[in-house]
Design a protein around this motif. Structure first.
Motif, PDB file in Angstrom:
ATOM      1  N   SER A 129       0.828   4.301  -2.855  1.00 29.54           N
ATOM      2  CA  SER A 129       1.010   5.639  -2.499  1.00 29.54           C
ATOM      3  C   SER A 129       1.905   6.492  -2.969  1.00 29.54           C
ATOM      4  O   SER A 129       1.893   7.645  -3.388  1.00 29.54           O
ATOM      5  CB  SER A 129       0.601   5.788  -0.895  1.00 29.54           C
ATOM      6  N   GLN A 144      -4.876  -2.659  -4.297  1.00 29.16           N
ATOM      7  CA  GLN A 144      -5.734  -1.968  -3.569  1.00 29.16           C
ATOM      8  C   GLN A 144      -5.923  -0.523  -3.616  1.00 29.16           C
ATOM      9  O   GLN A 144      -6.946   0.198  -3.868  1.00 29.16           O
ATOM     10  CB  GLN A 144      -5.731  -2.281  -1.938  1.00 29.16           C
ATOM     11  N   VAL A 145      -4.670   0.066  -3.335  1.00 30.97           N
ATOM     12  CA  VAL A 145      -4.499   1.493  -3.353  1.00 30.97           C
ATOM     13  C   VAL A 145      -4.606   2.124  -4.564  1.00 30.97           C
ATOM     14  O   VAL A 145      -5.307   3.219  -5.026  1.00 30.97           O
ATOM     15  CB  VAL A 145      -3.275   1.997  -2.711  1.00 30.97           C
ATOM     16  N   ARG A 182       0.753  -1.211  -0.132  1.00 28.80           N
ATOM     17  CA  ARG A 182      -0.021   0.087   0.046  1.00 28.80           C
ATOM     18  C   ARG A 182       0.795   1.293  -0.075  1.00 28.80           C
ATOM     19  O   ARG A 182       0.655   2.104  -0.601  1.00 28.80           O
ATOM     20  CB  ARG A 182      -0.862   0.048   1.239  1.00 28.80           C
ATOM     21  N   GLY A 185       1.674   6.730  -7.069  1.00 24.93           N
ATOM     22  CA  GLY A 185       0.649   7.538  -7.182  1.00 24.93           C
ATOM     23  C   GLY A 185       1.034   9.022  -7.165  1.00 24.93           C
ATOM     24  O   GLY A 185       0.668   9.797  -8.089  1.00 24.93           O
ATOM     25  N   ARG A 186       1.740   9.376  -5.867  1.00 20.86           N
ATOM     26  CA  ARG A 186       1.911  10.846  -5.836  1.00 20.86           C
ATOM     27  C   ARG A 186       2.951  11.301  -6.580  1.00 20.86           C
ATOM     28  O   ARG A 186       2.961  12.387  -7.228  1.00 20.86           O
ATOM     29  CB  ARG A 186       2.256  10.910  -4.345  1.00 20.86           C
ATOM     30  N   SER A 199      -6.044   1.017  -7.392  1.00 23.10           N
ATOM     31  CA  SER A 199      -7.564   0.922  -7.960  1.00 23.10           C
ATOM     32  C   SER A 199      -8.635   2.228  -7.128  1.00 23.10           C
ATOM     33  O   SER A 199      -9.495   2.284  -7.736  1.00 23.10           O
ATOM     34  CB  SER A 199      -8.182  -0.500  -8.015  1.00 23.10           C
ATOM     35  N   GLY A 200      -8.299   2.041  -5.935  1.00 24.96           N
ATOM     36  CA  GLY A 200      -9.061   2.927  -5.105  1.00 24.96           C
ATOM     37  C   GLY A 200      -8.811   4.329  -5.175  1.00 24.96           C
ATOM     38  O   GLY A 200      -9.916   5.051  -4.950  1.00 24.96           O
ATOM     39  N   GLU A 201      -7.516   4.673  -5.281  1.00 25.17           N
ATOM     40  CA  GLU A 201      -7.268   6.074  -5.033  1.00 25.17           C
ATOM     41  C   GLU A 201      -6.428   6.989  -6.388  1.00 25.17           C
ATOM     42  O   GLU A 201      -6.627   7.916  -6.469  1.00 25.17           O
ATOM     43  CB  GLU A 201      -6.300   6.207  -4.012  1.00 25.17           C
ATOM     44  N   TYR A 202      -6.353   5.937  -7.318  1.00 21.72           N
ATOM     45  CA  TYR A 202      -5.673   6.304  -8.448  1.00 21.72           C
ATOM     46  C   TYR A 202      -6.364   5.783  -9.693  1.00 21.72           C
ATOM     47  O   TYR A 202      -5.576   4.803 -10.720  1.00 21.72           O
ATOM     48  CB  TYR A 202      -4.277   6.209  -8.530  1.00 21.72           C
ATOM     49  N   PRO A 203      -7.696   6.018  -9.871  1.00 25.89           N
ATOM     50  CA  PRO A 203      -8.300   5.217 -11.077  1.00 25.89           C
ATOM     51  C   PRO A 203      -7.848   5.618 -12.515  1.00 25.89           C
ATOM     52  O   PRO A 203      -8.112   5.100 -13.343  1.00 25.89           O
ATOM     53  CB  PRO A 203      -9.724   5.730 -10.933  1.00 25.89           C
TER      54      PRO A 203
END
Length: 341
Positions: free
Chosen positions: A177, A211-212, A173, A180-181, A214-218
């Protein structure tokens, strides 16, 4: 204040020193009421056994084995060095530590190595593969009284005593993060490379990562994972294929070892720094490429802490003393170019 002795406990409990010794070492044949009396006396007097003196008085040394992977994994080489250092340090305390190198990606080979371990063995720390033969071998060791510690990669379905390693789901995770950032609003694809999906640490990291994302960086699409057995050449080939087949690749997460292979592929295709690369373990190589910017961030686990924790845990379990959870918790360290030690 004078240190409370075994004789003090025996006097307080109204029993012999031999009875106290048998209770403290968990030996059979002591009546339950006697056990309760001794334990109550220990608690009242705040008695703490002199573990070193007890160890030196044993008829034989403690015998521990660390089973680690062969191959090009720099982190595992560091772990080997840490265990060798501990072997020298503990020799004077009647604790023997042996290192055995095995292809842990081969379940049958690892199981056979476990089955060949000597009868007079107190504990084994092993990088475990999620394989039926390995689980059966670990269960057999536990059944004959060997303390089994899983190291780096867990196998909770087996009868092991303790796991020494990261929360790998949280590590995955964290990698997502960070990636993605670093990528920001750019759209594109993300590649995943792992050593093996039979290694639980790699499975858990993949699961946490996906998980992260798909949920936070579509706006990012995670490509199917590629396995490369933590081998530098195989990792390079997998990374090169990802780069060649996906011109819109914007990120790459290497779940296991082989960072050299990813860097080689990025540099060969001229896409270093364009593709955000997140990897594991701070080594001389990853440090150099963090500074150069080829690697954006590294998730690290301290090999020295892991080796020391493995030995401390096995000793504590053999000597029937409590494990200190906070001392044995392996932290997730995050390193970028600006906070290198």
């Amino acid at each position: 204040m004078a240190k409370t002795t075994l004789q003090d406990v025996a006097r307080e409990a109204g029993v012999s020193v031999a009875t106290v010794d048998r209770v403290l070492n968990g030996r059979a044949g002591i009546h339950a009421r006697m056990v309760d009396r001794v334990k109550a006396a220990v608690e009242r007097l705040h008695y703490e056994p002199d573990r070193l003196a007890s160890r030196l008085s044993r008829a034989r040394d403690f015998r521990f084995v660390a089973i680690l992977p062969v191959g090009t994994n720099d982190f595992m080489h560091s772990l080997q060095r840490e265990f060798r250092t501990l072997a020298l340090r503990h020799a004077a305390e009647r604790v023997g530590i042996e290192i055995i190198l095995v292809d842990v990606f081969d379940g049958n080979a690892l199981a056979e190595a476990l089955e060949r371990l000597p009868q007079e063995l107190d504990g084994v720390a092993v990088v475990a593969l999620d394989h039926p033969a390995v689980a059966e071998a670990l269960n057999a060791l536990t059944a004959r009284g060997v303390t089994v510690v899983t190291l780096v990669s867990d196998l909770p379905g087996a009868r092991r005593s303790h796991y020494v390693g990261l929360d790998n789901h949280a590590a995955g995770r964290t990698a997502a993060s960070l990636l993605g950032r670093f990528i920001g609003p750019r759209r594109g694809k993300v590649g995943l490379i792992a050593g093996s999906l039979q290694l639980r640490d790699h499975i858990e990291r993949q699961f946490g990562f996906e998980q992260v994302i798909s949920g936070e960086y579509p706006h990012l699409e995670v490509l199917p994972l590629r396995e490369a057995r933590d081998d530098t050449a195989r990792v390079e080939a997998a990374a090169r294929t990802l780069l060649d087949e996906n011109p819109d690749l914007v990120g790459l997460y290497n779940v296991g070892a082989g960072a050299q292979g990813v860097v080689a592929a990025l540099e060969a295709t001229g896409r270093a720094r364009e593709v955000v690369f997140i990897g594991h373990e701070l080594t001389e190589f990853t440090r150099r490429h963090l500074i150069r910017g080829t690697i954006a961030a590294v998730i690290n686990q301290d090999p020295g802490h892991m080796a020391r924790s493995s030995i401390r845990v096995m000793l504590a379990l053999r000597e029937n003393v409590p494990i200190v959870p906070d001392q044995e918790r392996i932290r997730i360290d995050i390193f970028i170019r600006d906070n290198l030690p």
